[in-house]
Design a protein around this motif. Sequence first.
Motif, PDB file in Angstrom:
ATOM      1  N   THR A  78       0.835  -1.206   0.000  1.00  0.00           N
ATOM      2  CA  THR A  78       0.000   0.000   0.000  1.00  0.00           C
ATOM      3  C   THR A  78       0.868   1.254   0.000  1.00  0.00           C
ATOM      4  O   THR A  78       0.615   2.200  -0.759  1.00  0.00           O
ATOM      5  CB  THR A  78      -0.916   0.011   1.237  1.00  0.00           C
ATOM      6  OG1 THR A  78      -1.657  -1.205   1.300  1.00  0.00           O
ATOM      7  CG2 THR A  78      -1.883   1.182   1.174  1.00  0.00           C
ATOM      8  N   PHE A  91       0.970   4.200  -2.848  1.00  0.00           N
ATOM      9  CA  PHE A  91       0.738   5.620  -2.545  1.00  0.00           C
ATOM     10  C   PHE A  91       1.889   6.492  -3.058  1.00  0.00           C
ATOM     11  O   PHE A  91       1.665   7.578  -3.622  1.00  0.00           O
ATOM     12  CB  PHE A  91       0.569   5.817  -1.044  1.00  0.00           C
ATOM     13  CG  PHE A  91      -0.768   5.382  -0.505  1.00  0.00           C
ATOM     14  CD1 PHE A  91      -1.718   4.790  -1.325  1.00  0.00           C
ATOM     15  CD2 PHE A  91      -1.080   5.567   0.830  1.00  0.00           C
ATOM     16  CE1 PHE A  91      -2.958   4.397  -0.823  1.00  0.00           C
ATOM     17  CE2 PHE A  91      -2.316   5.181   1.346  1.00  0.00           C
ATOM     18  CZ  PHE A  91      -3.260   4.589   0.514  1.00  0.00           C
ATOM     19  N   ASP A 141      -6.700  -3.660   0.097  1.00  0.00           N
ATOM     20  CA  ASP A 141      -6.574  -2.212   0.273  1.00  0.00           C
ATOM     21  C   ASP A 141      -7.081  -1.429  -0.938  1.00  0.00           C
ATOM     22  O   ASP A 141      -6.777  -0.237  -1.089  1.00  0.00           O
ATOM     23  CB  ASP A 141      -5.115  -1.832   0.547  1.00  0.00           C
ATOM     24  CG  ASP A 141      -4.162  -2.258  -0.570  1.00  0.00           C
ATOM     25  OD1 ASP A 141      -4.623  -2.925  -1.521  1.00  0.00           O
ATOM     26  OD2 ASP A 141      -2.967  -1.931  -0.501  1.00  0.00           O
ATOM     27  N   ALA A 199      -8.855   1.872  -0.122  1.00  0.00           N
ATOM     28  CA  ALA A 199      -7.927   2.886   0.383  1.00  0.00           C
ATOM     29  C   ALA A 199      -7.148   3.503  -0.773  1.00  0.00           C
ATOM     30  O   ALA A 199      -6.940   4.728  -0.827  1.00  0.00           O
ATOM     31  CB  ALA A 199      -6.968   2.255   1.392  1.00  0.00           C
ATOM     32  N   SER A 253      -9.606   5.691  -2.841  1.00  0.00           N
ATOM     33  CA  SER A 253      -9.927   6.937  -2.125  1.00  0.00           C
ATOM     34  C   SER A 253      -8.790   7.930  -2.227  1.00  0.00           C
ATOM     35  O   SER A 253      -9.006   9.143  -2.417  1.00  0.00           O
ATOM     36  CB  SER A 253     -10.239   6.630  -0.653  1.00  0.00           C
ATOM     37  OG  SER A 253     -11.406   5.849  -0.539  1.00  0.00           O
ATOM     38  N   ARG A 254      -7.559   7.442  -2.130  1.00  0.00           N
ATOM     39  CA  ARG A 254      -6.422   8.347  -2.253  1.00  0.00           C
ATOM     40  C   ARG A 254      -6.319   8.871  -3.684  1.00  0.00           C
ATOM     41  O   ARG A 254      -5.988  10.047  -3.896  1.00  0.00           O
ATOM     42  CB  ARG A 254      -5.132   7.635  -1.853  1.00  0.00           C
ATOM     43  CG  ARG A 254      -3.904   8.536  -1.923  1.00  0.00           C
ATOM     44  CD  ARG A 254      -2.715   7.911  -1.239  1.00  0.00           C
ATOM     45  NE  ARG A 254      -1.511   8.730  -1.376  1.00  0.00           N
ATOM     46  CZ  ARG A 254      -1.230   9.783  -0.628  1.00  0.00           C
ATOM     47  NH1 ARG A 254      -2.082  10.155   0.316  1.00  0.00           N
ATOM     48  NH2 ARG A 254      -0.111  10.471  -0.809  1.00  0.00           N
ATOM     49  N   ARG A 283     -19.559   0.348  -0.939  1.00  0.00           N
ATOM     50  CA  ARG A 283     -18.217   0.918  -0.828  1.00  0.00           C
ATOM     51  C   ARG A 283     -17.780   1.542  -2.158  1.00  0.00           C
ATOM     52  O   ARG A 283     -17.118   2.589  -2.173  1.00  0.00           O
ATOM     53  CB  ARG A 283     -17.227  -0.149  -0.395  1.00  0.00           C
ATOM     54  CG  ARG A 283     -17.479  -0.711   0.992  1.00  0.00           C
ATOM     55  CD  ARG A 283     -16.338  -1.606   1.447  1.00  0.00           C
ATOM     56  NE  ARG A 283     -15.145  -0.824   1.783  1.00  0.00           N
ATOM     57  CZ  ARG A 283     -13.991  -1.366   2.144  1.00  0.00           C
ATOM     58  NH1 ARG A 283     -13.868  -2.693   2.180  1.00  0.00           N
ATOM     59  NH2 ARG A 283     -12.956  -0.596   2.448  1.00  0.00           N
ATOM     60  N   THR A 332     -16.864   5.470  -2.398  1.00  0.00           N
ATOM     61  CA  THR A 332     -15.521   5.865  -2.825  1.00  0.00           C
ATOM     62  C   THR A 332     -15.566   6.910  -3.929  1.00  0.00           C
ATOM     63  O   THR A 332     -14.654   7.734  -4.051  1.00  0.00           O
ATOM     64  CB  THR A 332     -14.734   4.624  -3.295  1.00  0.00           C
ATOM     65  OG1 THR A 332     -14.660   3.691  -2.208  1.00  0.00           O
ATOM     66  CG2 THR A 332     -13.336   4.987  -3.746  1.00  0.00           C
TER      67      THR A 332
END
Length: 402
Positions: free
Chosen positions: A58, A62, A88, A91, A94-95, A119, A123
């Motif tokens: 993750t 990122f 993930d 996550a 969303s980022r 979800r 998102t």
Amino acid sequence: MFRLSTFVRELVRPTPAAGRRDPPAPVVIWNLVRRCNLACLHCYSTSADVDFAGELSTAEVFAVMDDLRRFGVPALVLSGGEPLLRPDLFAIASRAKALGFYTALSTNGTRIDEPTADRIAATGFDYVGVSLDGLRETHDRFRRRPGAFDASLEGLRRCRARGVKVGLRCTLGVHNAHELAALLALAADEGVHRFYLSHFNYAGRGNRNRAADAGFRATRAAMDLLFETAWRYETQGRAHEFATGNNDADGVYFLLWVRRHFPQREAHIHAKLLEWGGNATGVGVANIDNLGDVHPDTFWWDYRIGNVRERPFSEIWKDPRDRLVAALRARPRPLGGRCGACAWVAICNGNTRVRARAITGDPWEEDPGCYLEDAEIGVAPGAARVPRTPWRGRKAVWTRCG
């Protein structure tokens, strides 16, 4: 990608042609995970229902996203395998949204139960593409899992019910060409306004099963149907977004269709097609796989131009030393055979180089998937063609479900 509906609208409401320009940064298709609960015959990543070692963490994902954003990448297509098998995923998505990317999800749809659909909606995915490669029996056989069709369709419905923009995707082959009209009708009945038709490409399991590719006659009939459907929807004022991929001859074939039906618009559509510019491998599209390897597009997994663990994507993509990528970005490309002699190369840009490489070992030979006739592309009648498969009489490998 050939955005058919965009060009159909140009027949009704023409806009000025601005000339072709390469984008400053590509759209990135990111295979976040290789694991998949299906085993589709055309899978370019040769995914399977097992965990693959060495996938990006993750934190690594990122960090790469930060670099992509600074570099100016406009859109991320989160794919797999089946991306919903990555814990993930939400996550990461969303980022991506927080960083300002257009964020799409490419899924087989079978994993979208009610909580997952919630979800996905929360998102804020800009688009969710779900694959249906035929009606129930055909799809389940192609995807090699009984019940896959019903599960995928239910997943799509759950997303649509929550206001998520969804689309149907279909890979054209001998198994489903006769069902295209029914799939288009299904999309209309389900209130799905986006339909993406992918031509068969020769990578991964798709290369081993390339005898499943649709023949030229069936391909032309499919494109005629798609053109006519898009035109009918446009004249009826119906919402529609039809697109095709993995065969940039579609743009030329559309121009020839316009010549027959709307000759007064031919010059304008020709100019708009030149603005489009055809195949964008290595220019407008890039791929990052589950291990962080960077490829010219998703069908070049056996050709690595760098790894994001070793260098930032932005450095890899700008590095001029890779000879294949440099040739992909050349105008014109160093093409041979019918592609080198084609009168329309400025429109299609040599089509899909993966198919030529898969058949001949030379990525600059003619594309054996081009379904245009010699007279249509301005080459001598009877010019030798590279056969689609070097194995005479080879049949597609079908593994029946159940």
